[in-house]
Motif scaffolding. Sequence first.
Motif, PDB file in Angstrom:
ATOM      1  N   MET A 173      38.341  37.263  51.439  1.00  0.00           N
ATOM      2  CA  MET A 173      39.507  36.500  51.872  1.00  0.00           C
ATOM      3  C   MET A 173      39.653  36.530  53.395  1.00  0.00           C
ATOM      4  SD  MET A 173      41.061  35.001  49.374  1.00  0.00           S
ATOM      5  CE  MET A 173      42.703  34.691  50.007  1.00  0.00           C
ATOM      6  N   GLY A 174      39.319  37.673  53.997  1.00  0.00           N
ATOM      7  CA  GLY A 174      39.451  37.797  55.439  1.00  0.00           C
ATOM      8  C   GLY A 174      38.525  36.890  56.208  1.00  0.00           C
ATOM      9  N   GLN A 175      37.459  36.404  55.558  1.00  0.00           N
ATOM     10  CA  GLN A 175      36.514  35.502  56.215  1.00  0.00           C
ATOM     11  C   GLN A 175      37.014  34.060  56.234  1.00  0.00           C
ATOM     12  OE1 GLN A 175      32.943  36.284  53.969  1.00  0.00           O
ATOM     13  NE2 GLN A 175      32.382  38.061  55.208  1.00  0.00           N
ATOM     14  N   ARG A 176      38.067  33.793  55.471  1.00  0.00           N
ATOM     15  CA  ARG A 176      38.614  32.436  55.483  1.00  0.00           C
ATOM     16  C   ARG A 176      39.386  32.205  56.771  1.00  0.00           C
ATOM     17  NH1 ARG A 176      41.599  30.974  49.923  1.00  0.00           N
ATOM     18  NH2 ARG A 176      41.657  28.982  51.045  1.00  0.00           N
ATOM     19  N   PRO A 177      39.217  31.062  57.413  1.00  0.00           N
ATOM     20  CA  PRO A 177      39.901  30.820  58.683  1.00  0.00           C
ATOM     21  C   PRO A 177      41.386  30.546  58.479  1.00  0.00           C
ATOM     22  CG  PRO A 177      38.701  28.861  57.996  1.00  0.00           C
ATOM     23  CD  PRO A 177      38.339  29.935  57.009  1.00  0.00           C
ATOM     24  N   ALA A 178      42.161  30.775  59.547  1.00  0.00           N
ATOM     25  CA  ALA A 178      43.585  30.442  59.505  1.00  0.00           C
ATOM     26  C   ALA A 178      43.754  28.931  59.426  1.00  0.00           C
ATOM     27  CB  ALA A 178      44.265  30.992  60.759  1.00  0.00           C
ATOM     28  N   ASP A 179      44.868  28.504  58.841  1.00  0.00           N
ATOM     29  CA  ASP A 179      45.152  27.070  58.744  1.00  0.00           C
ATOM     30  C   ASP A 179      46.630  26.841  59.065  1.00  0.00           C
ATOM     31  OD1 ASP A 179      46.603  27.748  56.406  1.00  0.00           O
ATOM     32  OD2 ASP A 179      44.809  27.516  55.173  1.00  0.00           O
ATOM     33  N   ARG A 180      47.108  25.612  58.836  1.00  0.00           N
ATOM     34  CA  ARG A 180      48.495  25.295  59.192  1.00  0.00           C
ATOM     35  C   ARG A 180      49.504  26.032  58.327  1.00  0.00           C
ATOM     36  NH1 ARG A 180      48.334  18.713  60.247  1.00  0.00           N
ATOM     37  NH2 ARG A 180      46.889  18.774  62.052  1.00  0.00           N
ATOM     38  N   GLN A 181      49.129  26.381  57.127  1.00  0.00           N
ATOM     39  CA  GLN A 181      50.023  27.101  56.236  1.00  0.00           C
ATOM     40  C   GLN A 181      49.929  28.612  56.413  1.00  0.00           C
ATOM     41  OE1 GLN A 181      52.336  25.795  54.118  1.00  0.00           O
ATOM     42  NE2 GLN A 181      51.839  23.815  55.028  1.00  0.00           N
ATOM     43  N   ARG A 182      48.744  29.128  56.756  1.00  0.00           N
ATOM     44  CA  ARG A 182      48.516  30.567  56.913  1.00  0.00           C
ATOM     45  C   ARG A 182      47.991  30.800  58.328  1.00  0.00           C
ATOM     46  NH1 ARG A 182      50.858  29.745  52.987  1.00  0.00           N
ATOM     47  NH2 ARG A 182      50.367  30.302  50.816  1.00  0.00           N
ATOM     48  N   THR A 183      48.914  30.815  59.312  1.00  0.00           N
ATOM     49  CA  THR A 183      48.501  30.886  60.706  1.00  0.00           C
ATOM     50  C   THR A 183      47.893  32.232  61.070  1.00  0.00           C
ATOM     51  OG1 THR A 183      50.764  31.502  61.317  1.00  0.00           O
ATOM     52  CG2 THR A 183      50.172  29.156  61.441  1.00  0.00           C
ATOM     53  N   PHE A 184      48.163  33.274  60.274  1.00  0.00           N
ATOM     54  CA  PHE A 184      47.528  34.571  60.486  1.00  0.00           C
ATOM     55  C   PHE A 184      46.284  34.735  59.619  1.00  0.00           C
ATOM     56  CE2 PHE A 184      51.618  36.072  62.297  1.00  0.00           C
ATOM     57  CZ  PHE A 184      51.126  36.708  63.418  1.00  0.00           C
ATOM     58  N   GLY A 185      45.924  33.705  58.877  1.00  0.00           N
ATOM     59  CA  GLY A 185      44.792  33.818  57.967  1.00  0.00           C
ATOM     60  C   GLY A 185      45.213  34.366  56.611  1.00  0.00           C
ATOM     61  N   TYR A 186      44.252  34.883  55.864  1.00  0.00           N
ATOM     62  CA  TYR A 186      44.493  35.289  54.471  1.00  0.00           C
ATOM     63  C   TYR A 186      44.301  36.786  54.236  1.00  0.00           C
ATOM     64  CZ  TYR A 186      44.534  30.346  53.299  1.00  0.00           C
ATOM     65  OH  TYR A 186      44.863  29.014  53.215  1.00  0.00           O
ATOM     66  N   ARG A 187      44.298  37.581  55.301  1.00  0.00           N
ATOM     67  CA  ARG A 187      43.994  38.993  55.137  1.00  0.00           C
ATOM     68  C   ARG A 187      45.106  39.768  54.431  1.00  0.00           C
ATOM     69  NH1 ARG A 187      41.407  41.977  60.023  1.00  0.00           N
ATOM     70  NH2 ARG A 187      40.978  43.379  58.278  1.00  0.00           N
ATOM     71  N   ARG A 188      46.329  39.252  54.414  1.00  0.00           N
ATOM     72  CA  ARG A 188      47.405  39.973  53.735  1.00  0.00           C
ATOM     73  C   ARG A 188      47.258  39.919  52.213  1.00  0.00           C
ATOM     74  NH1 ARG A 188      53.541  40.499  55.760  1.00  0.00           N
ATOM     75  NH2 ARG A 188      52.418  41.762  57.260  1.00  0.00           N
ATOM     76  N   ALA A 189      46.382  39.069  51.704  1.00  0.00           N
ATOM     77  CA  ALA A 189      46.123  39.040  50.262  1.00  0.00           C
ATOM     78  C   ALA A 189      45.685  40.419  49.765  1.00  0.00           C
ATOM     79  CB  ALA A 189      45.046  38.002  49.949  1.00  0.00           C
ATOM     80  N   GLU A 190      44.985  41.174  50.633  1.00  0.00           N
ATOM     81  CA  GLU A 190      44.576  42.535  50.281  1.00  0.00           C
ATOM     82  C   GLU A 190      45.785  43.407  49.971  1.00  0.00           C
ATOM     83  OE1 GLU A 190      42.730  46.498  52.511  1.00  0.00           O
ATOM     84  OE2 GLU A 190      43.066  44.630  53.604  1.00  0.00           O
ATOM     85  N   ILE A 191      46.850  43.266  50.756  1.00  0.00           N
ATOM     86  CA  ILE A 191      48.037  44.094  50.585  1.00  0.00           C
ATOM     87  C   ILE A 191      48.793  43.698  49.323  1.00  0.00           C
ATOM     88  CG2 ILE A 191      50.148  44.895  51.683  1.00  0.00           C
ATOM     89  CD1 ILE A 191      47.554  45.668  53.119  1.00  0.00           C
ATOM     90  N   LEU A 192      48.894  42.405  49.056  1.00  0.00           N
ATOM     91  CA  LEU A 192      49.555  41.937  47.833  1.00  0.00           C
ATOM     92  C   LEU A 192      48.846  42.479  46.595  1.00  0.00           C
ATOM     93  CD1 LEU A 192      50.224  38.211  48.837  1.00  0.00           C
ATOM     94  CD2 LEU A 192      51.945  39.998  48.524  1.00  0.00           C
ATOM     95  N   ALA A 193      47.521  42.405  46.603  1.00  0.00           N
ATOM     96  CA  ALA A 193      46.750  42.907  45.469  1.00  0.00           C
ATOM     97  C   ALA A 193      46.876  44.427  45.346  1.00  0.00           C
ATOM     98  CB  ALA A 193      45.284  42.505  45.619  1.00  0.00           C
ATOM     99  N   ALA A 194      46.899  45.113  46.475  1.00  0.00           N
ATOM    100  CA  ALA A 194      47.013  46.575  46.451  1.00  0.00           C
ATOM    101  C   ALA A 194      48.347  47.014  45.873  1.00  0.00           C
ATOM    102  CB  ALA A 194      46.842  47.133  47.861  1.00  0.00           C
ATOM    103  N   ALA A 195      49.426  46.317  46.228  1.00  0.00           N
ATOM    104  CA  ALA A 195      50.745  46.681  45.705  1.00  0.00           C
ATOM    105  C   ALA A 195      50.807  46.471  44.195  1.00  0.00           C
ATOM    106  CB  ALA A 195      51.828  45.850  46.406  1.00  0.00           C
ATOM    107  N   LEU A 196      50.272  45.354  43.728  1.00  0.00           N
ATOM    108  CA  LEU A 196      50.257  45.085  42.290  1.00  0.00           C
ATOM    109  C   LEU A 196      49.406  46.111  41.562  1.00  0.00           C
ATOM    110  CD1 LEU A 196      50.926  43.268  39.886  1.00  0.00           C
ATOM    111  CD2 LEU A 196      48.936  41.873  40.468  1.00  0.00           C
ATOM    112  N   ASN A 197      48.243  46.395  42.113  1.00  0.00           N
ATOM    113  CA  ASN A 197      47.337  47.357  41.505  1.00  0.00           C
ATOM    114  C   ASN A 197      47.955  48.757  41.455  1.00  0.00           C
ATOM    115  OD1 ASN A 197      44.705  48.350  40.569  1.00  0.00           O
ATOM    116  ND2 ASN A 197      44.577  49.280  42.581  1.00  0.00           N
ATOM    117  N   ALA A 198      48.640  49.150  42.512  1.00  0.00           N
ATOM    118  CA  ALA A 198      49.257  50.474  42.560  1.00  0.00           C
ATOM    119  C   ALA A 198      50.306  50.630  41.470  1.00  0.00           C
ATOM    120  CB  ALA A 198      49.878  50.718  43.932  1.00  0.00           C
ATOM    121  N   GLY A 199      51.085  49.577  41.233  1.00  0.00           N
ATOM    122  CA  GLY A 199      52.093  49.645  40.178  1.00  0.00           C
ATOM    123  C   GLY A 199      51.470  49.855  38.809  1.00  0.00           C
TER     124      GLY A 199
END
Length: 301
Positions: A66-92
Motif C-alpha cells: 500500500m505504501g508504494q501507491r502514490p498520493a492522489d487528490r483523495q489521499r494527499t498523504f498516500g495510503y500508508r495509514r492503511a497499515e495502522i487501520l489493519a493493525a488496530a483491527l487485528n489487535a482487537g
Amino acid sequence: MTTHSHNHGENANARQLSIVLGLVGTFLVVEVVYGFLSGSLALLSDAGHMLTDAAALALSLFAIKMGQRPADRQRTFGYRRAEILAAALNAGVLLAIGLYILYEAYLRLRSPVEVQTTSMLIVAVLGLVVNIVSARLLVAGSGDSLNVKSAYLEVLGDLLGSVAVIVGAILIRFTGLEWIDPVLGALIGLWVIPRTWILLKSSVNVLMEGVPEDFQLDALRSALEKLPGVSEVHDLHVWSVTSGQHNLTAHLVSANPPAELLARVQAVARQYDLDHSTVQIEVPGLHTENEDHHDHGELHP
C-alpha cells in the motif's frame, strides 16, 4: 538514487515476507488441525500465537504494497495509514483470542482432557523448524525496516511458544500430569495478550494523531524557540501518518525573520526525524488578535 535503492530494499523485503507468510500460514493450518486431534490446548494456544505472527507478516507485507501507491487528490498523504487501520483491527481480534485461551485453560484445569503427546511433540518440532527458517529469512531486513523488524520479533517470539509446547509434551509423556498442558496454554496466552495490547494502544495513538511515543515534544519546542529571530512558538503539532513517518506543523512568531529561518527549522525537524514540516511565520500580536476574534465568536452563558 536514494529512492531507487529504497524501492529495491522494499521489494526484497516484500519477497522475504511473502515466503515467510506462506510457511507460517501453511503450518498454522497444520497446527490447528493437530491441536484438535491431539486435544492439546498448548498446541492450540501456540496456533493462536502463530496467528499473531501470520497477521503481523500480512500487515507488514500489506503496508509495503500500500505504501508504494502514490498520493492522489483523495489521499494527499498516500495510503500508508492503511497499515495502522489493519493493525488496530487485528489487535482487537487477537486480544479476544488471548482471552479465550485463558478461559479455555481455566475450564481444562477443572476438567483435564487427555493429550496425545506424540502428535503434540511432532507438530511442535515442525513449528520450531518453520520459525528458525523464517527468522533466518527476515533477519537481513530487520535492521532497515520497522515493518520487517516487527515481523522478525514476532517470529522470534513464536520460537519460545514452540519450545514451550515441546517441553510440555515431554513432561506429560513421562509424568502423566495432564494439567501441564492447560498451564502452558495459559502462559502462552498471557504472553500474547500484553503484546497485543501494546499494538492496539500504539495503533489508536496514531489514529488519534497523538504525539509519537517517546517523542520529546518539549525539547523540540525549546529548539525552535532558540532559533534566531523567533520570539514565540505556538500551535505546535507532531503526529504520525503511519509508523516511522512523523509530521510537524507550527506557528513561529518573529518580528524580523532572517532569510534562512525556514532552512534552520527544516534542520531542526530532521534532527527529530520529522519527515514533513509545515511552518507559518507570524508577526507579533497576530496570534493574540486571532484568539480575541475567536473568543468574540463564541457564545457564553
